[in-house]
Design a protein around this motif. Structure first.
Motif, mmCIF file in Angstrom:
data_model
loop_
_atom_site.group_PDB
_atom_site.id
_atom_site.type_symbol
_atom_site.label_atom_id
_atom_site.label_comp_id
_atom_site.label_asym_id
_atom_site.label_seq_id
_atom_site.Cartn_x
_atom_site.Cartn_y
_atom_site.Cartn_z
ATOM 1 N N VAL A 1 25.587 9.393 29.783
ATOM 2 C CA VAL A 1 25.805 10.425 30.809
ATOM 3 C C VAL A 1 24.641 11.421 30.894
ATOM 4 C CG1 VAL A 1 28.308 10.350 30.914
ATOM 5 C CG2 VAL A 1 27.209 11.733 29.154
ATOM 6 N N ILE A 2 23.603 11.181 30.131
ATOM 7 C CA ILE A 2 22.469 12.105 30.151
ATOM 8 C C ILE A 2 21.727 12.055 31.480
ATOM 9 C CG2 ILE A 2 20.172 12.461 29.108
ATOM 10 C CD1 ILE A 2 21.653 11.757 26.460
ATOM 11 N N ILE A 3 21.476 13.236 32.023
ATOM 12 C CA ILE A 3 20.815 13.317 33.328
ATOM 13 C C ILE A 3 19.346 12.919 33.223
ATOM 14 C CG2 ILE A 3 20.099 14.874 35.185
ATOM 15 C CD1 ILE A 3 22.594 16.572 34.480
ATOM 16 N N HIS A 4 18.657 13.504 32.246
ATOM 17 C CA HIS A 4 17.218 13.257 32.088
ATOM 18 C C HIS A 4 16.991 12.074 31.156
ATOM 19 C CE1 HIS A 4 17.518 17.565 33.173
ATOM 20 N NE2 HIS A 4 16.441 17.317 33.879
ATOM 21 N N GLN A 5 17.257 10.877 31.658
ATOM 22 C CA GLN A 5 17.142 9.677 30.804
ATOM 23 C C GLN A 5 15.729 9.503 30.259
ATOM 24 O OE1 GLN A 5 19.339 7.579 29.553
ATOM 25 N NE2 GLN A 5 21.158 8.348 30.575
ATOM 26 N N THR A 6 14.723 9.923 31.052
ATOM 27 C CA THR A 6 13.348 9.714 30.602
ATOM 28 C C THR A 6 12.955 10.697 29.492
ATOM 29 O OG1 THR A 6 12.586 11.100 32.435
ATOM 30 C CG2 THR A 6 12.497 8.715 32.767
ATOM 31 N N ARG A 7 13.806 11.713 29.237
ATOM 32 C CA ARG A 7 13.524 12.675 28.170
ATOM 33 C C ARG A 7 14.353 12.399 26.916
ATOM 34 N NH1 ARG A 7 9.811 15.797 30.438
ATOM 35 N NH2 ARG A 7 10.247 17.012 32.326
ATOM 36 N N LEU A 8 15.046 11.291 26.945
ATOM 37 C CA LEU A 8 15.968 10.946 25.858
ATOM 38 C C LEU A 8 15.330 11.126 24.482
ATOM 39 C CD1 LEU A 8 18.872 9.855 25.893
ATOM 40 C CD2 LEU A 8 17.953 7.570 25.604
ATOM 41 N N LYS A 9 14.122 10.602 24.318
ATOM 42 C CA LYS A 9 13.447 10.636 23.020
ATOM 43 C C LYS A 9 13.137 12.081 22.602
ATOM 44 C CE LYS A 9 10.323 7.740 20.492
ATOM 45 N NZ LYS A 9 8.984 8.267 20.276
ATOM 46 N N SER A 10 12.643 12.857 23.569
ATOM 47 C CA SER A 10 12.328 14.267 23.266
ATOM 48 C C SER A 10 13.575 15.014 22.814
ATOM 49 C CB SER A 10 11.772 14.964 24.503
ATOM 50 O OG SER A 10 10.731 14.223 25.060
ATOM 51 N N ILE B 1 18.184 14.016 37.997
ATOM 52 C CA ILE B 1 18.331 15.430 38.358
ATOM 53 C C ILE B 1 18.610 15.586 39.857
ATOM 54 C CG2 ILE B 1 15.819 15.903 38.667
ATOM 55 C CD1 ILE B 1 18.367 18.257 37.035
ATOM 56 N N LEU B 2 17.948 14.804 40.679
ATOM 57 C CA LEU B 2 18.172 14.912 42.132
ATOM 58 C C LEU B 2 19.584 14.483 42.497
ATOM 59 C CD1 LEU B 2 14.761 13.628 43.548
ATOM 60 C CD2 LEU B 2 15.630 15.966 43.573
ATOM 61 N N ALA B 3 20.040 13.400 41.874
ATOM 62 C CA ALA B 3 21.388 12.914 42.175
ATOM 63 C C ALA B 3 22.444 13.897 41.682
ATOM 64 C CB ALA B 3 21.603 11.542 41.546
ATOM 65 N N THR B 4 22.097 14.682 40.642
ATOM 66 C CA THR B 4 23.032 15.676 40.137
ATOM 67 C C THR B 4 23.045 16.915 41.022
ATOM 68 O OG1 THR B 4 22.530 14.900 37.913
ATOM 69 C CG2 THR B 4 23.676 17.005 38.084
ATOM 70 N N LEU B 5 21.873 17.275 41.504
ATOM 71 C CA LEU B 5 21.752 18.512 42.287
ATOM 72 C C LEU B 5 22.342 18.398 43.682
ATOM 73 C CD1 LEU B 5 18.169 19.769 41.384
ATOM 74 C CD2 LEU B 5 20.323 20.957 40.948
ATOM 75 N N THR B 6 22.274 17.214 44.279
ATOM 76 C CA THR B 6 22.722 17.118 45.674
ATOM 77 C C THR B 6 23.307 15.747 46.010
ATOM 78 O OG1 THR B 6 22.010 17.262 47.980
ATOM 79 C CG2 THR B 6 20.359 16.525 46.408
ATOM 80 N N ASN B 7 24.208 15.754 46.998
ATOM 81 C CA ASN B 7 24.759 14.503 47.516
ATOM 82 C C ASN B 7 24.091 14.146 48.827
ATOM 83 O OD1 ASN B 7 26.785 13.884 45.625
ATOM 84 N ND2 ASN B 7 27.959 15.602 46.419
ATOM 85 N N ASP B 8 23.143 14.976 49.187
ATOM 86 C CA ASP B 8 22.515 14.823 50.491
ATOM 87 C C ASP B 8 21.176 14.109 50.332
ATOM 88 O OD1 ASP B 8 21.031 15.189 52.794
ATOM 89 O OD2 ASP B 8 21.947 17.116 53.233
ATOM 90 N N LEU B 9 21.109 12.945 50.893
ATOM 91 C CA LEU B 9 19.917 12.107 50.745
ATOM 92 C C LEU B 9 18.657 12.806 51.262
ATOM 93 C CD1 LEU B 9 18.952 9.328 49.852
ATOM 94 C CD2 LEU B 9 19.360 8.537 52.175
ATOM 95 N N ASP B 10 18.787 13.435 52.421
ATOM 96 C CA ASP B 10 17.617 14.107 53.005
ATOM 97 C C ASP B 10 17.155 15.266 52.128
ATOM 98 O OD1 ASP B 10 17.567 12.418 55.164
ATOM 99 O OD2 ASP B 10 18.957 13.647 56.326
ATOM 100 N N GLU B 11 18.136 16.018 51.627
ATOM 101 C CA GLU B 11 17.794 17.151 50.769
ATOM 102 C C GLU B 11 17.112 16.645 49.493
ATOM 103 O OE1 GLU B 11 21.130 19.636 49.787
ATOM 104 O OE2 GLU B 11 19.861 21.041 48.684
ATOM 105 N N ALA B 12 17.640 15.560 48.932
ATOM 106 C CA ALA B 12 17.044 14.987 47.720
ATOM 107 C C ALA B 12 15.604 14.560 47.969
ATOM 108 C CB ALA B 12 17.880 13.802 47.238
ATOM 109 N N LYS B 13 15.378 13.934 49.119
ATOM 110 C CA LYS B 13 14.018 13.478 49.436
ATOM 111 C C LYS B 13 13.083 14.677 49.613
ATOM 112 C CE LYS B 13 15.310 10.046 52.481
ATOM 113 N NZ LYS B 13 15.064 9.070 53.531
#
Ligand SMILES: [Zn+2]
Length: 324
Positions: free
Chosen positions: A269-278, A186-198
């Motif tokens: 291509v799923i963003i939320h890989q950890t929610r795959l099962k749900s 989700i962070l990598a999708t929302l922004t290209n800015d490393l500082d903003e992501a952090k």
């Protein structure tokens, strides 16, 4: 040298310019925040000052390289906005330095960050230098949007565009930074800015918003009528300003898009890989998902038209109830 947002392609390009003696004296670096503009400018500066550069790259061990890495090289001058703007006296000091360097014959590198914040008089003052650059001075102007730089300045610089870090690259970098696995996509999708992501990763409000939107999405998928009430009870308290509302809509949109990918079995291509099962456990109705995506996009337009937040969010839940 920081290695998290380096631009290896551009480093190669500049190493070549350096080797062939074609390094320019004035560059305009254009790119989003966090794309490594300043890192590259400093890397080139280090090459310029290095006592024994190798293949157009700094050796990393000589005296100047060490001083550079310690941030202790007086001939590298960085200018940042003083408050909201870069003022004429900041540029004046810079010009005094320019003329000194011409006399003493020592190399000097100037990096002007957020160059778009130069006042017109500061910019005009800089023009004098650009018209007659001394052999031993190098200027790097950094900006996010080159159109915000006066055309007269722009035309005297070589413009280098910085591409945003790609999503996978961004995820890799964030993982190395110790960001939790469930937040990477989700962070990598929302922004290209490393500082903003952090910043987002450590923002409690963002974490809570993510959790609430996930709950809301589950209610919506079950066509649970509680989804309407949920807006007032759980979402509205988090909506401090428009930024959160837009984020809320984006987060919801990403869940629907992920569901769509599940329906078509495009698992990679799923963003939320950890929610795959749900996701897989939910009933996937492609027609309804498509409809909801349209509803969310319309909601974003309503928001732009300044429709009241609660009304916008509730309309999503209400239309979800209405669809067959
Ligand atoms: Zn060196």
């Amino acid at each position: 040298m920081k290695s998290d947002n380096r631009q290896p392609e551009l480093e190669k390009l500049f190493a070549k310019s350096f080797l062939t003696n074609r390094l320019g004296h004035a560059y305009l670096f254009e790119g989003a925040r966090g794309t490594g503009k300043k890192e590259l400018a400093k890397w080139i500066a280090q090459t310029i000052f290095c006592e024994q550069p190798e293949s157009g790259q700094p050796c990393g061990v000589c005296r100047n390289c060490r001083r550079m890495m310690e941030g202790n090289l007086p001939d590298l001058i960085e200018i940042e906005p003083d408050g909201q703007s870069i003022k004429v006296n900041q540029i004046r000091e810079l010009k005094t330095e320019f003329s000194k360097s011409a006399v003493e014959g020592s190399k000097k590198v100037y990096i002007i960050d957020q160059a778009e914040k130069m006042t017109v008089s500061a910019a005009n003052s800089l023009l004098t230098f650009l018209e007659d650059p001394s052999q031993d001075t190098y200027l790097f102007l950094l900006t996010t949007v080159k159109e915000n730089i006066l055309p007269t300045i722009r035309s005297r610089c070589q413009i280098i565009h910085f591409h945003s870090l790609k999503r996978e690259m961004m995820e890799k970098v964030l993982r190395e930074e110790g960001i939790k696995e469930e937040n990477l996509g989700i962070l990598a999708t929302l922004t290209n800015d490393l500082d903003e992501a952090k910043n987002l990763a450590s923002d409690d409000l963002f974490q809570e918003l993510q959790n609430k939107v996930w709950k809301w999405f589950q209610l919506l998928m079950k066509k649970d009528s509680m989804a309407i009430l949920f807006v007032a009870t759980d979402l509205m308290p988090l909506m401090k300003d428009k930024v959160q509302v837009v984020l809320c809509l984006d987060l919801l949109l990403f869940h629907y898009r992920d569901s769509m990918h599940i329906a078509f079995n495009r698992l990679d291509v799923i963003i939320h890989q950890t929610r795959l099962k749900s996701y897989q456990e939910m009933k996937q109705d492609i027609k309804r998902i498509t409809y909801q995506i349209e509803v969310i996009l319309k909601a974003k337009q309503m928001l732009e038209a300044n429709v009241q937040t609660q009304g916008v969010l509730e309309s999503i839940a209400i239309q979800n109830q209405l669809v067959k």
